[in-house]
Scaffold this active site. Structure first.
Site, short mmCIF file in Angstrom:
data_model
loop_
_atom_site.label_atom_id
_atom_site.label_comp_id
_atom_site.label_asym_id
_atom_site.label_seq_id
_atom_site.Cartn_x
_atom_site.Cartn_y
_atom_site.Cartn_z
N ALA A 1 0.85 -1.20 0.00
CA ALA A 1 0.00 0.00 0.00
C ALA A 1 0.89 1.25 0.00
CB ALA A 1 -0.90 -0.02 1.23
N LYS A 2 0.41 2.28 -0.67
CA LYS A 2 1.20 3.53 -0.75
C LYS A 2 0.76 4.45 0.40
CE LYS A 2 3.02 6.35 -4.52
NZ LYS A 2 4.44 6.22 -4.24
N VAL A 3 1.29 4.14 1.57
CA VAL A 3 0.92 4.83 2.81
C VAL A 3 1.98 5.90 3.09
CG1 VAL A 3 0.51 4.54 5.29
CG2 VAL A 3 -0.10 2.70 3.69
#
Ligand code: PMP
Length: 296
Positions: A153-155
């Site tokens: 995930a691009k957190v």
């Protein structure tokens, strides 16, 4: 500077001046890095149209990233794409970088968000890692362990790891970092995936410890079309240091070759490498030149 007095961005259903847009200092995202973002490029194609490259894939990843950490994203992929084109058009941008950010309202607890704000901004951005071959350093920082973070995930918070690795490499006089995973295999750069060439084959770390890059997937498709074998596997740093050539790829970085990793200089001249062929094929694809058949 990313914006001027004239710049307009999308913020929670409205197009507002970037200079007037305000956020809350008590935001859960500000305090804990609990936010989702994307990095997307738009290109002026050879036909003179503005095309957002792989827009669906990026916004689908944004929705998946938001789901992975429990931040609600109340827009469809189609709505997000339409808003993005509107932001480009209102700012008169053709070749641009789009930055959607999904961030949370005030909350000092560690509970998941019940609501979120969406902003989508855009600016003109040149080659993120420059055009020169890169001198890369193996980082002393590992990529986050997939048992500790949703690494696919691009957190926002994950990027503290990227900043530390990038800074360490620059402090040591290198251009960029390469991070290994928790098991000591090659993982990725702070903001890009990695490939290397050995004896006519391409190798790249398998999914699991890396961000599943959209450029990575595109490079694999292009290699398939060009008849170049690609092996997705656990890659050792030793194998990388016996490779013929290597490159990073990512939306911002596009395809950019390496000169060296630590003390090892890649022997194949970049212009004779597989990476160079793919760099050209990638440029043609994003500009929608006819020579390509892979669809954006
Ligand atoms: N890995 C990391 C850690 C990244 O931040 C990025 C940039 N989003 C990539 C890989 C490349 O992903 P993409 O090709 O989807 O931009």
């Amino acid at each position: 500077m990313y914006y001027s007095e004239q710049t307009v961005l999308f913020f929670d259903g409205q197009y507002v001046k970037a200079a007037d847009a305000k956020t809350d200092l008590y935001s859960q995202s500000m305090h804990y890095g609990y936010a989702i973002f994307e990095g997307i490029r738009a290109y002026e194609t050879v036909a003179g149209e503005v095309a957002i490259f792989k827009a669906e894939a990026h916004y689908q990843r944004m929705k998946d990233s938001a789901d992975a950490v429990g931040i609600p994203l109340a827009y469809t992929v189609e709505e997000l794409i339409n808003i993005s084109y509107e932001v480009l058009s209102r700012n008169g941008l053709k070749n641009a970088y789009l930055r959607p950010l999904l961030f949370c309202p005030p909350n000092m607890s560690l509970q998941k968000a019940k609501a979120a704000h969406l902003m989508i901004a855009a600016w003109e951005w040149g080659a993120y890692l420059g055009e020169q071959l890169l001198r890369v350093m193996t980082s002393s920082f590992q990529r986050p362990n997939p048992k500790a973070f949703k690494v696919h995930a691009k957190v926002s918070g994950h990027y503290v790891n990227s900043i530390m690795a990038c800074q360490e490499a620059k402090d040591h006089g290198y251009d960029e970092a390469l991070l290994l995973d928790a098991n000591g295999f090659v993982a990725e750069g702070p903001g890009a995936n990695v490939f290397f060439e050995k004896d006519g084959q391409l190798f790249t770390p398998a999914l699991g410890n890396i961000l599943p890059g959209i450029t990575r997937a595109t490079v694999i498709e292009l290699a398939n079309e060009l008849g170049i074998p690609v092996v997705e596997t656990a890659c050792t740093p030793e194998a990388l240091k016996q490779a013929d050539s290597a490159f990073f790829c990512g939306t911002a970085a596009e395809v950019i070759g390496w000169k060296s990793i630590d003390e090892y200089v890649f022997p194949t001249p970049w212009h004779q490498s597989i990476g160079y062929q793919l760099q050209k094929a990638y440029k043609d694809l994003v500009l929608e030149k006819q020579s390509n058949t892979v669809q954006a």
